[in-house]
Design a protein around this motif. Structure first.
Motif, PDB file in Angstrom:
ATOM      1  N   TYR A 119       0.809  -1.207   0.000  1.00 18.22           N
ATOM      2  CA  TYR A 119       0.000   0.000   0.000  1.00 18.22           C
ATOM      3  C   TYR A 119       0.850   1.269   0.000  1.00 18.22           C
ATOM      4  O   TYR A 119       0.584   2.207  -0.756  1.00 18.22           O
ATOM      5  N   THR A 120       1.881   1.310   0.825  1.00 20.17           N
ATOM      6  CA  THR A 120       2.721   2.510   0.925  1.00 20.17           C
ATOM      7  C   THR A 120       3.351   2.845  -0.416  1.00 20.17           C
ATOM      8  O   THR A 120       3.352   3.995  -0.855  1.00 20.17           O
ATOM      9  N   HIS A 123       0.692   3.951  -2.960  1.00 18.49           N
ATOM     10  CA  HIS A 123       0.179   5.277  -2.627  1.00 18.49           C
ATOM     11  C   HIS A 123       1.130   6.362  -3.104  1.00 18.49           C
ATOM     12  O   HIS A 123       0.717   7.375  -3.682  1.00 18.49           O
ATOM     13  N   LYS A 151      -7.203   2.321  -2.236  1.00 17.68           N
ATOM     14  CA  LYS A 151      -7.292   2.867  -0.888  1.00 17.68           C
ATOM     15  C   LYS A 151      -8.603   2.494  -0.212  1.00 17.68           C
ATOM     16  O   LYS A 151      -8.653   2.326   1.016  1.00 17.68           O
ATOM     17  N   SER A 152      -9.665   2.330  -0.981  1.00 13.26           N
ATOM     18  CA  SER A 152     -10.961   1.956  -0.405  1.00 13.26           C
ATOM     19  C   SER A 152     -10.914   0.594   0.280  1.00 13.26           C
ATOM     20  O   SER A 152     -11.307   0.470   1.443  1.00 13.26           O
ATOM     21  N   GLU A 154      -8.315  -0.973   1.307  1.00  9.83           N
ATOM     22  CA  GLU A 154      -7.183  -1.077   2.228  1.00  9.83           C
ATOM     23  C   GLU A 154      -7.651  -1.077   3.684  1.00  9.83           C
ATOM     24  O   GLU A 154      -6.955  -1.582   4.577  1.00  9.83           O
ATOM     25  N   GLY A 155      -8.842  -0.553   3.935  1.00  9.28           N
ATOM     26  CA  GLY A 155      -9.362  -0.515   5.292  1.00  9.28           C
ATOM     27  C   GLY A 155      -9.552  -1.877   5.919  1.00  9.28           C
ATOM     28  O   GLY A 155      -9.589  -1.996   7.155  1.00  9.28           O
ATOM     29  N   ASN A 158      -5.883  -2.240   7.065  1.00 12.94           N
ATOM     30  CA  ASN A 158      -5.469  -1.110   7.893  1.00 12.94           C
ATOM     31  C   ASN A 158      -6.718  -0.291   8.241  1.00 12.94           C
ATOM     32  O   ASN A 158      -7.017   0.699   7.561  1.00 12.94           O
ATOM     33  N   GLU A 160      -7.474   1.924  10.286  1.00 13.31           N
ATOM     34  CA  GLU A 160      -7.349   3.350  10.594  1.00 13.31           C
ATOM     35  C   GLU A 160      -7.575   4.213   9.353  1.00 13.31           C
ATOM     36  O   GLU A 160      -7.936   5.391   9.456  1.00 13.31           O
ATOM     37  N   ILE A 161      -7.396   3.647   8.169  1.00 13.86           N
ATOM     38  CA  ILE A 161      -7.665   4.389   6.937  1.00 13.86           C
ATOM     39  C   ILE A 161      -9.147   4.737   6.837  1.00 13.86           C
ATOM     40  O   ILE A 161      -9.519   5.783   6.301  1.00 13.86           O
ATOM     41  N   TRP A 162      -9.986   3.870   7.380  1.00  7.74           N
ATOM     42  CA  TRP A 162     -11.427   4.124   7.407  1.00  7.74           C
ATOM     43  C   TRP A 162     -11.836   4.974   8.600  1.00  7.74           C
ATOM     44  O   TRP A 162     -13.002   5.322   8.736  1.00  7.74           O
TER      45      TRP A 162
END
Length: 271
Positions: A119-120, A123, A151-152, A154-155, A158, A160-162
């Motif tokens: 993801y990093t 992004h 990114k959607s 990815e929650g 992770n 915390e992204i949401w």
């Protein structure tokens, strides 16, 4: 056979049986949870089922019996994914507000979203050159997304992204297996089964495998299984279960319902 959510209480089950026997006059009924049927679709009786549909459920089963202490549930899933994706689409001057329009957001998720393996890195690359991540789907005209594509979802890995304080799917699986008997845990790690529409997203299986390997020692073998038919795994599992000799003995017939009433629910508890 009825496929039921695991959240069904005995009261709800009794009401269903009353309708089926008293009003529809069926001869026999079996009620089985959706997640258990998904396990049968893999021809397995031991393993951890990760169901990511409208909600998230992790169900550990050992020799056909559910380990109740290891059942994990979260009210986040496909619905939350569509909401997050919708927020990115608003930046593209597209907004789905009504329930009917929200189905279009779901269609956009199915056609555009994927799970990032790093993801990093993705992004950073998307911020530098979003053109490489852009994809378009014909939906009431061309609909384009870039950052929201990965990114959607990815929650799930992770949270915390949401903006939520919940465990990720990999930690839910870890906690679930930790509640299983010690002598069965290695087998459980080798038998992790995916089901639910969200798990059909590209790279979901591979990312989960990667995250679980990071959480376990090197001497523990982790295997995530993903059937091509997992979108319909409950139906496939129902077909498998209905062909078992033991299935007929687990059904409740009309005579038992008339004599035992709610007491006949125990007969279906094996599934």
């Amino acid at each position: 056979m009825l496929s039921q959510p695991s959240s069904f209480t005995d009261v709800i089950k009794s009401k269903f049986l009353a309708i089926l026997f008293d009003q529809l006059e069926v001869r026999s009924v079996a009620m089985v949870t959706q997640t258990m049927l998904s396990l049968y679709s893999y021809n397995a009786t031991t393993g951890v089922v990760l169901d990511v549909g409208e909600k998230i459920e992790v169900l550990p089963v050992v020799n056909g019996y559910v380990v109740e202490g290891g059942v994990m549930r979260l009210p986040l899933g496909g619905q939350r994914l569509c909401e997050v994706m919708n927020s990115y689409l608003i930046n593209r001057k597209v907004r789905f507000a009504s329930n009917a329009e929200f189905l279009l957001a779901r269609y956009a998720v199915e056609k555009l979203c994927f799970v990032s393996m790093d993801y990093t890195d993705d992004h950073e690359q998307c911020l530098e050159s979003s053109q490489d991540f852009k994809s378009t789907v014909p939906l009431l005209g061309p609909l384009t997304s870039d950052l929201g594509r990965f990114k959607s979802p990815e929650g799930f890995f992770n949270p915390e992204i949401w903006g939520v304080d919940n465990d990720s799917v990999q930690k839910l699986v870890l906690r679930s297996i930790g509640q299983c008997p010690i002598d069965s845990r290695r087998q459980m790690w080798r038998n992790i089964y995916l089901t639910g529409g969200v798990t059909m997203l590209p790279n979901f299986k591979e990312r989960l495998q990667l995250e679980l390997n990071r959480l376990t020692p090197d001497n523990v073998v982790v295997q995530v299984h993903a059937s091509w038919f997992r979108y319909h795994s409950s139906y496939v599992g129902a077909c498998v279960l209905a062909n078992l000799e033991s299935f007929q003995r687990s059904c409740v017939n009309r005579e038992e319902w008339m004599s035992l009433g709610d007491g006949c629910l125990k007969k279906m508890s094996g599934y």
